[in-house]
Design a protein around this motif. Structure first.
Motif, PDB file in Angstrom:
ATOM      1  N   MET A   1       0.856  -1.168   0.000  1.00  0.00           N
ATOM      2  CA  MET A   1       0.000   0.000   0.000  1.00  0.00           C
ATOM      3  C   MET A   1       0.903   1.232   0.000  1.00  0.00           C
ATOM      4  N   SER A   2       0.601   2.146  -0.898  1.00  0.00           N
ATOM      5  CA  SER A   2       1.431   3.348  -0.997  1.00  0.00           C
ATOM      6  C   SER A   2       1.105   4.325   0.124  1.00  0.00           C
ATOM      7  N   ASP A   3       2.083   5.180   0.423  1.00  0.00           N
ATOM      8  CA  ASP A   3       1.871   6.229   1.427  1.00  0.00           C
ATOM      9  C   ASP A   3       0.750   7.172   1.002  1.00  0.00           C
ATOM     10  N   GLU A   4       0.666   7.462  -0.299  1.00  0.00           N
ATOM     11  CA  GLU A   4      -0.356   8.376  -0.803  1.00  0.00           C
ATOM     12  C   GLU A   4      -1.752   7.781  -0.616  1.00  0.00           C
ATOM     13  N   LEU A   5      -1.895   6.497  -0.874  1.00  0.00           N
ATOM     14  CA  LEU A   5      -3.186   5.837  -0.668  1.00  0.00           C
ATOM     15  C   LEU A   5      -3.583   5.877   0.802  1.00  0.00           C
ATOM     16  N   LEU A   6      -2.650   5.551   1.676  1.00  0.00           N
ATOM     17  CA  LEU A   6      -2.920   5.558   3.109  1.00  0.00           C
ATOM     18  C   LEU A   6      -3.304   6.958   3.584  1.00  0.00           C
ATOM     19  N   ARG A   7      -2.576   7.948   3.141  1.00  0.00           N
ATOM     20  CA  ARG A   7      -2.873   9.335   3.528  1.00  0.00           C
ATOM     21  C   ARG A   7      -4.250   9.767   3.018  1.00  0.00           C
ATOM     22  N   THR A   8      -4.599   9.371   1.807  1.00  0.00           N
ATOM     23  CA  THR A   8      -5.901   9.718   1.233  1.00  0.00           C
ATOM     24  C   THR A   8      -7.037   9.078   2.018  1.00  0.00           C
ATOM     25  N   VAL A   9      -6.872   7.821   2.398  1.00  0.00           N
ATOM     26  CA  VAL A   9      -7.902   7.129   3.182  1.00  0.00           C
ATOM     27  C   VAL A   9      -8.047   7.767   4.561  1.00  0.00           C
ATOM     28  N   VAL A  10      -6.928   8.095   5.195  1.00  0.00           N
ATOM     29  CA  VAL A  10      -6.970   8.733   6.519  1.00  0.00           C
ATOM     30  C   VAL A  10      -7.627  10.108   6.422  1.00  0.00           C
ATOM     31  N   LYS A  11      -7.315  10.858   5.375  1.00  0.00           N
ATOM     32  CA  LYS A  11      -7.921  12.181   5.206  1.00  0.00           C
ATOM     33  C   LYS A  11      -9.425  12.063   5.005  1.00  0.00           C
ATOM     34  N   ALA A  12      -9.851  11.120   4.179  1.00  0.00           N
ATOM     35  CA  ALA A  12     -11.285  10.919   3.950  1.00  0.00           C
ATOM     36  C   ALA A  12     -11.985  10.518   5.245  1.00  0.00           C
ATOM     37  N   MET A  13     -11.360   9.640   6.000  1.00  0.00           N
ATOM     38  CA  MET A  13     -11.946   9.211   7.273  1.00  0.00           C
ATOM     39  C   MET A  13     -12.009  10.388   8.248  1.00  0.00           C
ATOM     40  N   ALA A  14     -10.963  11.180   8.312  1.00  0.00           N
ATOM     41  CA  ALA A  14     -10.939  12.336   9.215  1.00  0.00           C
ATOM     42  C   ALA A  14     -12.025  13.336   8.845  1.00  0.00           C
ATOM     43  N   GLN A  15     -12.204  13.563   7.556  1.00  0.00           N
ATOM     44  CA  GLN A  15     -13.242  14.491   7.111  1.00  0.00           C
ATOM     45  C   GLN A  15     -14.630  13.961   7.457  1.00  0.00           C
ATOM     46  N   MET A  16     -14.849  12.663   7.266  1.00  0.00           N
ATOM     47  CA  MET A  16     -16.145  12.071   7.560  1.00  0.00           C
ATOM     48  C   MET A  16     -16.441  12.099   9.063  1.00  0.00           C
ATOM     49  N   ILE A  17     -15.468  11.682   9.872  1.00  0.00           N
ATOM     50  CA  ILE A  17     -15.655  11.690  11.329  1.00  0.00           C
ATOM     51  C   ILE A  17     -15.932  13.113  11.810  1.00  0.00           C
ATOM     52  N   SER A  18     -15.175  14.065  11.310  1.00  0.00           N
ATOM     53  CA  SER A  18     -15.339  15.456  11.742  1.00  0.00           C
ATOM     54  C   SER A  18     -16.683  16.024  11.298  1.00  0.00           C
ATOM     55  N   ALA A  19     -17.096  15.700  10.086  1.00  0.00           N
ATOM     56  CA  ALA A  19     -18.386  16.184   9.594  1.00  0.00           C
ATOM     57  C   ALA A  19     -19.527  15.659  10.458  1.00  0.00           C
ATOM     58  N   ILE A  20     -19.466  14.387  10.811  1.00  0.00           N
ATOM     59  CA  ILE A  20     -20.494  13.804  11.683  1.00  0.00           C
ATOM     60  C   ILE A  20     -20.440  14.467  13.053  1.00  0.00           C
ATOM     61  N   ASP A  21     -19.233  14.637  13.568  1.00  0.00           N
ATOM     62  CA  ASP A  21     -19.060  15.213  14.900  1.00  0.00           C
ATOM     63  C   ASP A  21     -19.579  16.651  14.986  1.00  0.00           C
ATOM     64  N   MET A  22     -19.505  17.386  13.892  1.00  0.00           N
ATOM     65  CA  MET A  22     -19.900  18.790  13.895  1.00  0.00           C
ATOM     66  C   MET A  22     -21.377  18.997  13.569  1.00  0.00           C
ATOM     67  N   THR A  23     -22.129  17.925  13.333  1.00  0.00           N
ATOM     68  CA  THR A  23     -23.546  18.079  13.040  1.00  0.00           C
ATOM     69  C   THR A  23     -24.332  18.367  14.312  1.00  0.00           C
ATOM     70  N   THR A  24     -25.528  18.874  14.113  1.00  0.00           N
ATOM     71  CA  THR A  24     -26.439  19.079  15.239  1.00  0.00           C
ATOM     72  C   THR A  24     -27.213  17.795  15.489  1.00  0.00           C
ATOM     73  N   ASP A  25     -27.864  17.723  16.635  1.00  0.00           N
ATOM     74  CA  ASP A  25     -28.678  16.556  16.974  1.00  0.00           C
ATOM     75  C   ASP A  25     -29.843  16.390  16.001  1.00  0.00           C
ATOM     76  N   ASP A  26     -30.282  17.487  15.387  1.00  0.00           N
ATOM     77  CA  ASP A  26     -31.367  17.417  14.412  1.00  0.00           C
ATOM     78  C   ASP A  26     -30.890  16.845  13.076  1.00  0.00           C
ATOM     79  N   GLU A  27     -29.627  17.024  12.780  1.00  0.00           N
ATOM     80  CA  GLU A  27     -29.079  16.546  11.504  1.00  0.00           C
ATOM     81  C   GLU A  27     -28.713  15.061  11.557  1.00  0.00           C
ATOM     82  N   VAL A  28     -28.119  14.629  12.653  1.00  0.00           N
ATOM     83  CA  VAL A  28     -27.732  13.227  12.833  1.00  0.00           C
ATOM     84  C   VAL A  28     -28.092  12.812  14.246  1.00  0.00           C
ATOM     85  N   ASP A  29     -28.813  11.727  14.350  1.00  0.00           N
ATOM     86  CA  ASP A  29     -29.203  11.219  15.663  1.00  0.00           C
ATOM     87  C   ASP A  29     -27.949  10.926  16.484  1.00  0.00           C
ATOM     88  N   PRO A  30     -27.841  11.503  17.681  1.00  0.00           N
ATOM     89  CA  PRO A  30     -26.643  11.305  18.500  1.00  0.00           C
ATOM     90  C   PRO A  30     -26.369   9.832  18.838  1.00  0.00           C
TER      91      PRO A  30
END
Length: 90
Positions: free
Chosen positions: A1-30
């Motif tokens: 697995m290349s470093d670029e692939l690993l970094r891309t997957v980690v970045k996508a995961m970080a963006q997804m986790i952060s987006a969920i974390d920053m939602t309101t209770d009305d947007e995503v059920d806690p």
């Protein structure tokens, strides 16, 4: 697995986790968000200490490159929030 692939997957995961974390209770059920985060944390728990530290470092690296302050701060909190490092590892 290349470093670029690993970094891309980690970045996508970080963006997804952060987006969920920053939602309101009305947007995503806690309870649902908690279940998702617990599932991710359980996967991370299966990693060796060395791999958890390496993953924490990758999360911090991709966070450091984020230009939106609020998103960068959320991404920086991932290693601690998901048990990837002890306080003294940060």
């Amino acid at each position: 697995m290349s470093d670029e692939l690993l970094r891309t997957v980690v970045k996508a995961m970080a963006q997804m986790i952060s987006a969920i974390d920053m939602t309101t209770d009305d947007e995503v059920d806690p309870d649902l968000a908690t279940t998702w985060f617990e599932d991710v944390a359980a996967q991370f728990d299966g990693l060796s200490d060395e791999d958890r530290r390496g993953l924490a470092q990758l999360f911090r690296q991709v966070a450091a490159g984020e230009t939106q302050l609020r998103l960068r701060e959320a991404m920086m909190s991932i290693p601690e929030s998901f048990g990837l490092e002890d306080d003294e590892d940060a």
